[in-house]
Motif scaffolding. Structure first.
Motif, short mmCIF file in Angstrom:
data_model
loop_
_atom_site.label_atom_id
_atom_site.label_comp_id
_atom_site.label_asym_id
_atom_site.label_seq_id
_atom_site.Cartn_x
_atom_site.Cartn_y
_atom_site.Cartn_z
N PHE A 72 -17.67 -45.03 -41.90
CA PHE A 72 -17.48 -43.59 -41.80
C PHE A 72 -16.61 -43.05 -42.93
CE2 PHE A 72 -15.28 -39.84 -39.86
CZ PHE A 72 -16.40 -39.04 -39.72
N SER A 73 -15.64 -43.86 -43.36
CA SER A 73 -14.73 -43.38 -44.40
C SER A 73 -15.39 -43.38 -45.78
CB SER A 73 -13.45 -44.23 -44.42
OG SER A 73 -13.78 -45.55 -44.82
N ARG A 74 -16.50 -44.10 -45.92
CA ARG A 74 -17.21 -44.11 -47.19
C ARG A 74 -18.54 -43.34 -47.04
NH1 ARG A 74 -19.19 -48.58 -48.58
NH2 ARG A 74 -18.95 -49.69 -46.61
N ALA A 75 -18.46 -42.15 -46.46
CA ALA A 75 -19.67 -41.40 -46.12
C ALA A 75 -20.51 -41.09 -47.35
CB ALA A 75 -19.29 -40.11 -45.38
N ALA A 76 -19.85 -40.86 -48.48
CA ALA A 76 -20.63 -40.53 -49.68
C ALA A 76 -21.59 -41.66 -50.03
CB ALA A 76 -19.69 -40.24 -50.85
N GLU A 77 -21.12 -42.89 -49.83
CA GLU A 77 -22.00 -44.04 -50.13
C GLU A 77 -22.93 -44.40 -48.98
OE1 GLU A 77 -19.31 -47.34 -51.33
OE2 GLU A 77 -17.89 -45.67 -51.49
N THR A 78 -22.40 -44.27 -47.76
CA THR A 78 -23.15 -44.77 -46.60
C THR A 78 -24.02 -43.70 -45.96
OG1 THR A 78 -21.37 -44.18 -45.08
CG2 THR A 78 -21.29 -46.40 -46.05
N SER A 79 -23.84 -42.45 -46.39
CA SER A 79 -24.56 -41.32 -45.80
C SER A 79 -24.26 -41.18 -44.31
CB SER A 79 -26.07 -41.42 -46.02
OG SER A 79 -26.37 -41.36 -47.39
N ALA A 80 -23.11 -41.65 -43.90
CA ALA A 80 -22.74 -41.52 -42.49
C ALA A 80 -22.48 -40.06 -42.14
CB ALA A 80 -21.47 -42.33 -42.21
#
Lengths: 347, 347, 347, 347
Positions: D331-339
């Motif tokens: 969740f904290s890496r939403a830019a990468e994970t698209s979460a």
């Protein structure tokens, strides 16, 4: 303790009954310091409200002192002076969460002196005490505060706010009994251009002037519609408030308003009225009804502390509680006694 | 030019009449490109609207092309494609300044095909043209635009907005004729949880499903009150819209709503209804009536350009203007022909 | 005729100019009977309003007598006494149709004494006369009526109505100049519990008391936030009205309100303010701005005929028009002269 | 039990802690069946919310099963499936009685995972359980219901309702993260003409299209103001919703709206913004802020049962609770994970 007990149509007594006790952890037991009689109590005594059965203690308005509270009560404690509202609110149901306490689905609504024992007694059990009582503000007498238990929020919410009275409006109030006077007092808070009181009793119209009506019409002698049209260039009133509860006054109210106007019904009706849709369908009218919700109680408490509302004006007669039968007698003969609200206090 | 002329109850003709001419400097002469027939026109033909006299050209809905304008007209010019609204607005009176154009005191309101000659003609004179016509947006067909002359703003303003439909609401629409369908289409804009259509004709209920009702009740066979209560946990609908105009359907609408609910009357009534105040006084209900004001026309024009409103759904039959008598025949036998709106265009 | 003409920053003269003439058929020529000076005129004279160019006649408030009207004017005629509103309304654009005349897209808005010649003259041309003037009610003096041209609707609409003042509210007004006093007068129409006036000049605070403030705070000496919090149990005011127009007073206003409160900005600002979103994001606040629209003029006219509004309280100085330079001098030195509104009438 | 515990900036652990116990008779103990992580939790972990101290269990959103209730709890009982709202409401204070639960003065508001232990645990103690939980409707999955704990009411109340989105409006949403997407989903309920999503990340703009935006602007490459003006004939959007929480996006939002428009701020701000009053004072704008109150939860529950809201669209990743550290990482890496929203359920 002693209490005013209903014993079927036409029969009541100020008699000894058992003290109330806490039944739920959200209850409070309140010592009644000041109590009044409502026109609805007279209806009950006529047998018009079948839900009220033999043995019921009447009354749904009080100012009192907290004696004891259930374990779940957070906001009032023994010794507090409180207003007991005519409406009991569970505080958690759909309607309570929208401020429509009068429509409570969780066991509240108008229950005191109706479905459970009421306030015309030395002690009263108040359910859901946290959301059904209000701490008394300092500097306000018990008697004046008592007027916020029912009559003032009823006129203000069901008449004035439902009718959306605005500055500059022409407001017609049909019926100048206590509820009509309450609507007049409430309407003045919004600075209308004119408040027109309509009644068939000159004494009531005289009272209406004292409460703030600037035009009075005795519709036993005068044609109210003609007077209102003459005042408004033929258009009609912005707001008409019905404060009687019979078909003729409701139909008069609907005839008095201008296109785009509002009719706010406060009256308690026992039979249907005729709605002249053949005339009204095209006139953009709004008609509202309502039992009081008492959501305006905090506002009215603020106003009571100032000069905006002179609640004492309603109080025409004082009694002690052991004179309860006399108080009923005076209140029930209001046409002769000019009673508006009678207040009973501890002996 | 030729026009559809009323000649007293039951009599009409598509006949030659003089062309209209500019009478005031705020007038426009509009060439009619598309025109429709309203249920009100059928009422007129029955003799129900005495203000309409022999010789009157009927019709109050059109899309057309500006031919000429008076010297005071600023906002439209010859050649412009415009919507002619059913409501004419002087733009300067008290009601017009509040957006209540239907109640115009300055010579407007519903006048076309009523107090002055109307739109069922090759040419029509439109008074107060600046505030009574709307420039056609690009990309919208004449036929679809025509639905904004009356039926769509009527259902939207008098039904949906007066009824204060909100997301999540349960909305009951009594009557699934063209006006009821318009209310259903308008209600969907606010994402109610359920739209319930109530009618006695299965074909209309089928149409209601096409327009967005998810529940239909044939109240010739089913008990609408029972169905609504079962759906709402016994409480009733949030909003009931009356779209018929007889006492029974109005009374049904008032019985369907929950405490705190709204009844929005759209129906044109010819006689009084019974208002059951003995039940309603305590239920916090709001009842509204209204002639359309068309203040929502700009909003509906915006929606028409997108996908939110599919105005073409109303149009079941097409004619050219020289078939006007046939069009009336088809429209007046809607139960057999399934006509919703018929559109007539230039030959 | 003679008129007060702007000749660039710091330069003005009461001088001979050509009489105005009708330019459009919706124009009226009005003989000015009473006119006043606005704080905005002082801003223009400082050069703060670049749209005003050399040669412009100033002024946007007047009461006058119709001299002539264009052929499209329907509602006023020569000889009529009228109020000339500070806002001119085309009456047909999107904003005018919603009552937002101040935002008129059709050539109106604030144009008098700004984009076209104004009212500080013996004669003034008023465009869109039907929707930009109001017939004088009987029994109201020219001087009192003049207060409805700008100052009263500005305080009422932009301060009181935008701020949604309600009965029982605590209302803080930051700035007790003429506009702040107008907001105080307007707020009283809704019976708030308290009106708090905040200013650094004791003379203005004294005036605020005369207009209806019950609490005054000199924020040169006292901490306004502390006083407001003490009065409101630490919560803050329900409504704060900004009536100065500098960052510090706006920021003060945003600090004074309770969670859920309203800040209504009336002040004319020349530079940005800081909005403390790091505190306000969580507090459910509403902030409004606005140029007056004058949609409330009919309401205020009704109130002016009664006792609800004493417009004469604003008028501190009287002049004849040939003393226009003196009038400007007195008005511009308000701190010394205690001028609120100066009125100039025909010699 | 195990819980996600905060141990100061940058430090957290899924660790063994004591089970919660009933502390007040209005408490409930809820077994957590589904829980999610909010952007606010990431702020807390950065140390931005000093009220959160070492040892606090995080999380303010859950769906769970009632384990036990205090003696004063009436409306839920062991075994009930409930939604645990991010906002706790005492139900009796001034703010709760007006539906402003987020501003509760009686010990509620946003307290879970903030002032008391939160929902990212196997069990959670919920105070004022009667007014802070909602019975799960039948036919709705735990995961979809979970979206009503915070994100959906936040976008709907603070963005859409505060911004007064209406049919036909042009709505600009600045920021297309989860909260912006929630505002887009909520805005669609009112059938706007256009929903414009503005963001600097193309992936987010792609998501915005899936949620209902019909126009997307990458304001890293495009001039949002220019695009909005071109679409609106130079006027600006009717409503702009700020869903980021930094000065630049707030200032962009205030520049995008038309005269008379609304800016609804949802973003959580850590520093002041500049308010361009030198431009806005004259434009009749309304700016609102707000913490979610969750008064719309019953409405959203109704909509969730139908097709109007597809809450599942938010859920991009699934975990079991013993994977809580991984879930935070994704969740904290939403830019990468698209979460968008991650959901954790019992193992």
């Amino acid at each position: 303790m002693r209490a005013l007990v209903y014993h079927g149509p036409g029969r009541k007594a100020w008699e000894e009954v058992p003290d109330p006790t806490l039944q739920a952890d959200t209850d409070a037991i309140i010592r009644v310091d000041a109590v009044t009689i409502c026109g609805t109590d007279l209806h009950i005594l006529k047998g018009d409200v079948p839900a009220v059965t033999d043995g019921r203690i009447l009354g749904h308005e009080a100012v009192g002192t907290v004696q004891s509270v259930g374990s779940a009560v957070k906001n009032i404690k023994p010794g507090d002076k409180v207003l007991v509202s005519c409406i009991t609110a569970c505080g958690a149901c759909r309607y309570c969460r929208e401020g429509s306490y009068g429509q409570c689905l969780g066991g509240g609504g108008w229950i005191l002196g109706h479905k459970i024992d009421g306030t015309q007694a030395e002690l009263v059990r108040v359910p859901f005490a946290d959301t059904s009582t209000y701490l008394a503000p300092s500097g306000v007498s018990d008697e004046n505060l008592l007027m916020l238990a029912d009559i003032l929020p009823t006129g203000y919410e069901v008449g004035v706010l439902n009718g959306t009275v605005r500055p500059g409006d022409v407001v017609a109030v049909v019926g100048a009994g206590p509820i009509g006077l309450s609507a007049i007092m409430g309407a003045k808070l919004f600075s209308p251009s004119h408040i027109i009181a309509i009644d068939k009793a000159d004494a009531r119209l005289e009272a209406a002037k004292q409460f703030g009506a600037d035009i009075v019409i005795n519709n036993g002698r005068e044609d109210a519609l003609e007077v209102v049209r003459a005042l408004t260039g033929g258009l009609g009133a912005d707001v008409a408030i019905e404060a009687v509860g019979v078909p003729a006054t409701f139909e008069l109210a609907t005839s008095l308003i201008r296109p785009g106007g509002h009719v706010a019904n406060i009256g308690v009706h026992g039979e249907p009225a005729t709605l002249h849709l053949e005339e009204l369908w095209i006139r953009n009218v709004t008609i509202t009804t309502g039992l009081v919700d008492t959501y305006s109680t905090p506002t009215l408490l603020s106003l009571l502390r100032g000069d905006a509302i002179d609640a004492g004006k309603f109080i025409t007669h004082h009694f002690t509680m052991d004179q309860f039968m006399d108080a009923y007698d005076v209140f029930s003969r209001a046409a002769e006694t000019s009673a508006l609200k009678v207040v009973l206090t501890r002996s």
